[in-house]
Design an enzyme around this catalytic site. Sequence first.
Site, PDB file in Angstrom:
ATOM      1  N   GLY A 103      28.485 -94.355  72.903  1.00 15.65           N
ATOM      2  CA  GLY A 103      27.665 -94.352  74.109  1.00 15.65           C
ATOM      3  C   GLY A 103      28.375 -93.789  75.323  1.00 15.65           C
TER       4      GLY A 103
ATOM      5  CG  ASP B 123      24.661 -83.350  72.348  1.00 13.34           C
ATOM      6  OD1 ASP B 123      25.043 -82.561  73.227  1.00 13.34           O
ATOM      7  OD2 ASP B 123      24.074 -84.414  72.592  1.00 13.34           O
TER       8      ASP B 123
HETATM    9  C1  GLA Z   1      22.363 -84.853  75.750  1.00 13.18           C
HETATM   10  C2  GLA Z   1      21.436 -84.126  74.773  1.00 13.18           C
HETATM   11  C3  GLA Z   1      21.682 -82.621  74.825  1.00 13.18           C
HETATM   12  C4  GLA Z   1      21.643 -82.104  76.263  1.00 13.18           C
HETATM   13  C5  GLA Z   1      22.499 -82.965  77.176  1.00 13.18           C
HETATM   14  C6  GLA Z   1      22.352 -82.591  78.627  1.00 13.18           C
HETATM   15  O1  GLA Z   1      23.687 -84.732  75.354  1.00 13.18           O
HETATM   16  O2  GLA Z   1      21.630 -84.589  73.462  1.00 13.18           O
HETATM   17  O3  GLA Z   1      20.743 -81.959  74.020  1.00 13.18           O
HETATM   18  O4  GLA Z   1      20.322 -82.025  76.719  1.00 13.18           O
HETATM   19  O5  GLA Z   1      22.198 -84.351  77.047  1.00 13.18           O
HETATM   20  O6  GLA Z   1      22.854 -81.327  78.853  1.00 13.18           O
END
Ligand code: GLA
Length: 387
Positions: A124, A174
């Site tokens: 988290g 991500d």
């Molecule tokens: C999280 C989401 C990503 C992106 C970021 C903000 O990490 O999983 O896809 O949107 O927030 O940039």
Amino acid sequence: MKEKMIEGFKKVFGGDGDIRVFFAPGRVNLIGEHTDYNGGHVFPCALTIGTYAAVRKRNDRTLRFYSENFEEVGVIESSIDDLVNRPEEQWTRYAKGVIWAFKEHGFAADTGFDFYCKGTIPNGSGLSSSASLEILVAKVLIELFGFDTDMFNSAIYGQYAENKYVGVNCGIMDQFAIAMGKKDSAIFLDTATLKYEYVPVKLDGIRLVIGNTNKKRGLGDSKYNERRAECEHALSQIQTVCNAASWGALDEAGFEKCRSAITSPVEAKRAKHAVYENRRTIEAVEALGRNDIARFGELMNASHVSLRDDYEVTGKELDTLVEAAWEQPGVIGARMTGAGFGGCTVSMVRAEKVDDFIKNVGRIYAEKIGYDADFYVVDIGDGPVEL
Ligand code: GLA
């Protein structure tokens, strides 16, 4: 780590057989925040910290999961015939979601497996512990079942699992950063086309320092989906006056010309961030290419200001950590990273100043916030591997 994982596996699941060990990294985003679901660019990199799993195929259809990070919940048992999202299945929902997403794309596991894992990313914290687990499971599926697919597609399936199974409307950043990670490089990804480029980030005498606010958050309980909806609504209004498939298709001038079509001032701020942040990301990569680290740092700082004032996803913990970082000698740039609302910051700091940086920023944070931040000096690593 391999032996430790196998030892841990045997303690929980017993027996012998072919136990294989895999690793998938976490990620940090250097610039390009909240642009990935707006058709813009991102610039993340994989880290050498991440998630490990020791895995053994079973002869039946049972799935058994155990995490050293959630020892108190013990073994969670399920089946490949029961790929249904149940809140009581906690962290294993991300793993099951990927098994489900693979199946939906024609890669159905024909047996279950036992899965013992351990993460070295704080949960988290905004360094993508959940996407790391997702891509780890994707790697396990490909290697255990010999599926004819790759890490690029795994990123897509990982995002699909998160969107359609877990129920978080995240973008692709991500999963992509983790699946496609490359040592000492960041990934310049155009989320509108999924075209990408590796850009070396071997910065002589400069270290990446992560600051963890220790304010826990999950995307599910953040305002993440709300921000996404605000951007989509504003886009539908601007499309009545100009031709833009996404916010990433506009530059600053193009946006300002059509901006008045957005009726809500709040939504106009959100859209402005999406457009300007994308442009900053493109410029930052150009700056890095000509070794203009100072400009890269300025753009990181501007990114934070925009996330604080226009996108409003920072909060006092992240602002305190970043604003304290800006005051320190040897800091090239600092900003929040990831979804925001807590989680982590990323700073570029001259190597010889890192110790003072951590001491000073840590003190200011504890005084203002009332509890400690944690700091990690990180390295950029590769994507998933079998150990
Ligand atoms: C999280 C989401 C990503 C992106 C970021 C903000 O990490 O999983 O896809 O949107 O927030 O940039």
